[in-house]
Design a protein around this motif. Structure first.
Motif, PDB file in Angstrom:
ATOM      1  N   TRP A   1      -7.939  17.842 -30.101  1.00 36.02           N
ATOM      2  CA  TRP A   1      -7.681  18.784 -31.199  1.00 36.02           C
ATOM      3  C   TRP A   1      -6.260  18.626 -31.724  1.00 36.02           C
ATOM      4  O   TRP A   1      -6.031  18.592 -32.939  1.00 36.02           O
ATOM      5  CB  TRP A   1      -7.922  20.215 -30.711  1.00 36.02           C
ATOM      6  CG  TRP A   1      -7.763  21.267 -31.780  1.00 36.02           C
ATOM      7  CD1 TRP A   1      -8.318  21.268 -33.031  1.00 36.02           C
ATOM      8  CD2 TRP A   1      -7.020  22.486 -31.672  1.00 36.02           C
ATOM      9  NE1 TRP A   1      -7.969  22.404 -33.716  1.00 36.02           N
ATOM     10  CE2 TRP A   1      -7.171  23.169 -32.903  1.00 36.02           C
ATOM     11  CE3 TRP A   1      -6.264  23.064 -30.656  1.00 36.02           C
ATOM     12  CZ2 TRP A   1      -6.579  24.406 -33.143  1.00 36.02           C
ATOM     13  CZ3 TRP A   1      -5.683  24.308 -30.901  1.00 36.02           C
ATOM     14  CH2 TRP A   1      -5.822  24.964 -32.118  1.00 36.02           C
TER      15      TRP A   1
ATOM     16  N   SER B   1      -8.555  28.488 -35.242  1.00 38.49           N
ATOM     17  CA  SER B   1      -9.461  27.528 -35.863  1.00 38.49           C
ATOM     18  C   SER B   1      -9.734  27.846 -37.327  1.00 38.49           C
ATOM     19  O   SER B   1     -10.224  26.982 -38.067  1.00 38.49           O
ATOM     20  CB  SER B   1     -10.781  27.475 -35.086  1.00 38.49           C
ATOM     21  OG  SER B   1     -11.512  28.683 -35.227  1.00 38.49           O
TER      22      SER B   1
ATOM     23  N   TYR C   1     -14.393  22.300 -34.083  1.00 36.97           N
ATOM     24  CA  TYR C   1     -13.581  23.080 -33.145  1.00 36.97           C
ATOM     25  C   TYR C   1     -13.828  24.577 -33.298  1.00 36.97           C
ATOM     26  O   TYR C   1     -13.740  25.329 -32.329  1.00 36.97           O
ATOM     27  CB  TYR C   1     -12.100  22.767 -33.350  1.00 36.97           C
ATOM     28  CG  TYR C   1     -11.742  21.349 -32.970  1.00 36.97           C
ATOM     29  CD1 TYR C   1     -11.808  20.926 -31.648  1.00 36.97           C
ATOM     30  CD2 TYR C   1     -11.382  20.414 -33.940  1.00 36.97           C
ATOM     31  CE1 TYR C   1     -11.499  19.621 -31.289  1.00 36.97           C
ATOM     32  CE2 TYR C   1     -11.071  19.098 -33.597  1.00 36.97           C
ATOM     33  CZ  TYR C   1     -11.138  18.704 -32.272  1.00 36.97           C
ATOM     34  OH  TYR C   1     -10.843  17.412 -31.924  1.00 36.97           O
ATOM     35  N   HIS C   2     -14.141  25.002 -34.521  1.00 33.11           N
ATOM     36  CA  HIS C   2     -14.453  26.424 -34.716  1.00 33.11           C
ATOM     37  C   HIS C   2     -15.688  26.812 -33.902  1.00 33.11           C
ATOM     38  O   HIS C   2     -15.707  27.853 -33.227  1.00 33.11           O
ATOM     39  CB  HIS C   2     -14.686  26.700 -36.203  1.00 33.11           C
ATOM     40  CG  HIS C   2     -15.057  28.121 -36.494  1.00 33.11           C
ATOM     41  ND1 HIS C   2     -14.151  29.159 -36.446  1.00 33.11           N
ATOM     42  CD2 HIS C   2     -16.258  28.681 -36.825  1.00 33.11           C
ATOM     43  CE1 HIS C   2     -14.762  30.299 -36.738  1.00 33.11           C
ATOM     44  NE2 HIS C   2     -16.038  30.038 -36.976  1.00 33.11           N
TER      45      HIS C   2
ATOM     46  N   PHE D   1     -14.693  26.919 -30.126  1.00 35.30           N
ATOM     47  CA  PHE D   1     -13.940  28.104 -29.723  1.00 35.30           C
ATOM     48  C   PHE D   1     -14.804  29.367 -29.788  1.00 35.30           C
ATOM     49  O   PHE D   1     -14.633  30.285 -28.976  1.00 35.30           O
ATOM     50  CB  PHE D   1     -12.700  28.259 -30.601  1.00 35.30           C
ATOM     51  CG  PHE D   1     -11.722  27.111 -30.483  1.00 35.30           C
ATOM     52  CD1 PHE D   1     -11.618  26.380 -29.314  1.00 35.30           C
ATOM     53  CD2 PHE D   1     -10.919  26.746 -31.560  1.00 35.30           C
ATOM     54  CE1 PHE D   1     -10.731  25.316 -29.190  1.00 35.30           C
ATOM     55  CE2 PHE D   1     -10.025  25.690 -31.454  1.00 35.30           C
ATOM     56  CZ  PHE D   1      -9.939  24.973 -30.272  1.00 35.30           C
TER      57      PHE D   1
END
Length: 415
Positions: free
Chosen positions: A252, A313, A385-386, A389
């Motif tokens: 990331w 994010s 990545y959103h 998470f």
């Protein structure tokens, strides 16, 4: 009889707190961590510099198998270590063998004898894992009640401190002094870490019954205990959300535009240092207020941390300050969680099988981490990545709910 037993536990508790008890365990745990962290990192770098394929470098992870499979011979350690003298002899012997294989690995040139060096490193980790089994059992038998939290702080601090030195500082030293010099110094370091144990002579431990000696099948009978499955569920869930984020942290940061040097400072130095400090503070807090409260408190902290990353994010380019804060929160959560996990594991061991039962529980956390880290990559690949998470925030919330429902009372039926 009950008063006599309580008096013995009080005496052991005082012995564990005083003198060289905690520094002794810190030395034993950091002796495990620094060489293994160094080998895991240095061999990867040196293999890549020698143009080995990524697939071959990936096979290097197999050297960690002794730490995953150590539950298979943990009953042997429990069966033969009945007194403080037995534990002392086992730890010193294992550590000497550990140092010997480290030194032998340094006698060979990496470019010409790579696979032999990997075999020697693997054998050294077998000895290190044996030392760990005996050290964990000795820590349980020397510390009673809430004093377990402080010896677990030493274990966690040794692990994070070893990672900081082994995968960071020693890489710089390696390029300056060379493979042979560094490995020789590592072998001598491992031997020096035995000094506090040697000075103690025979550690005073809770008496072990000769009628409850461990058997080779005890690693299987662990799962037949009443109420043990809620502890297993806790072990599988408590780390999960943090491992998921930590496994994808470096990729990331790369995608955000940070180079390897910056990531090394952010995660490898600042993050690991935060975990080191948080481990000590968590041990003090647990000792004061008990595991029931800290289990819930740290689960809330973990949930807050995952939600913080979920918030990051939504930003196209989070500031470096916000990222540093998130990294500190994540590694601090990880450091605090290890204390709760280790202490709860110590409370769920059977008499005469301390090393076996504690080893099984730590292996379960390792396996859970491997599974979560693998799945997190797929989640991040498909949902970004959103999505990752968000998933980890859900797991953290599920972990908190699990604790509130299943841990209203003590964790294990034998307690």
């Amino acid at each position: 009889m009950q008063q006599e037993k309580q008096g013995q536990l009080n005496k052991i508790s005082l012995i564990g707190r005083g003198g060289i008890g905690l520094p002794m365990f810190f030395c034993l745990y950091i002796a495990q961590s620094i060489p293994s962290s160094f080998f895991a990192t240095a061999l990867q770098v040196m293999m890549r510099e020698a143009h080995y394929s990524l697939a071959t470098i990936g096979l290097l992870q197999l050297v960690k198998l002794p730490w995953v499979l150590k539950f298979l011979w943990s009953p042997v350690v429990d069966r033969h270590c009945l007194t403080g003298r037995d534990f002392r002899r086992c730890i010193i012997g294992s550590e000497c063998v550990y140092a010997l294989f480290i030194i032998l690995a340094g006698l060979f040139d990496v470019s010409d004898n790579l696979y032999l060096i990997i075999a020697l490193v693997c054998l050294s980790l077998v000895a290190s894992a044996t030392q760990d089994i005996a050290t964990d059992a000795l820590a349980i038998l020397m510390h009673g009640g809430r004093d377990k939290s402080m010896v677990n702080s030493m274990q966690s601090m040794g692990s994070f401190g070893g990672a900081l030195v082994g995968s960071g500082l020693l890489l710089v030293v390696l390029h300056t002094f060379g493979w042979q010099t560094v490995t020789l110094c590592l072998g001598l370091f491992v031997l020096l870490m035995l000094i506090p144990l040697i000075m103690r002579r025979e550690p005073v431990i809770a008496a072990k019954s000769t009628q409850e000696r461990a058997r080779l099948t005890d690693f299987a009978s662990f799962f037949t205990q009443r109420s043990i499955w809620r502890q297993i569920g806790f072990l599988m869930l408590y780390y999960a959300s943090m491992i998921g984020i930590l496994s994808m942290m470096r990729p990331w940061l790369v995608d955000l535009g940070y180079d390897m040097k910056e990531i090394g400072v952010m995660s490898g130095i600042v993050g690991t240092s935060a975990a080191f400090c948080a481990s000590f503070g968590a041990g003090l807090l647990l000792r004061r207020v008990g595991i029931r409260f800290t289990r819930i408190l740290f689960a809330c902290f973990i949930l807050f941390t995952t939600i913080y990353f979920l918030g990051l994010s939504y930003l196209s380019q989070p500031s470096t300050l916000l990222l540093y804060l998130g990294i500190i929160l994540m590694w601090s959560s990880y450091g605090m969680a290890t204390i709760v996990v280790y202490t709860s594991a110590m409370e769920c061991v059977r008499p005469g099988r301390e090393g076996t039962d504690f080893t099984i529980q730590t292996v379960l956390t390792h396996l859970s981490g491997i599974i979560i880290a693998t799945l997190s990559g797929s989640v991040a690949q498909h949902f970004g990545y959103h999505g990752l998470f968000l998933t980890e925030s859900f797991i953290a919330a599920l972990s908190l709910c699990y604790i509130l429902v299943f841990f209203r009372n003590k964790a294990c039926s034998q307690n």
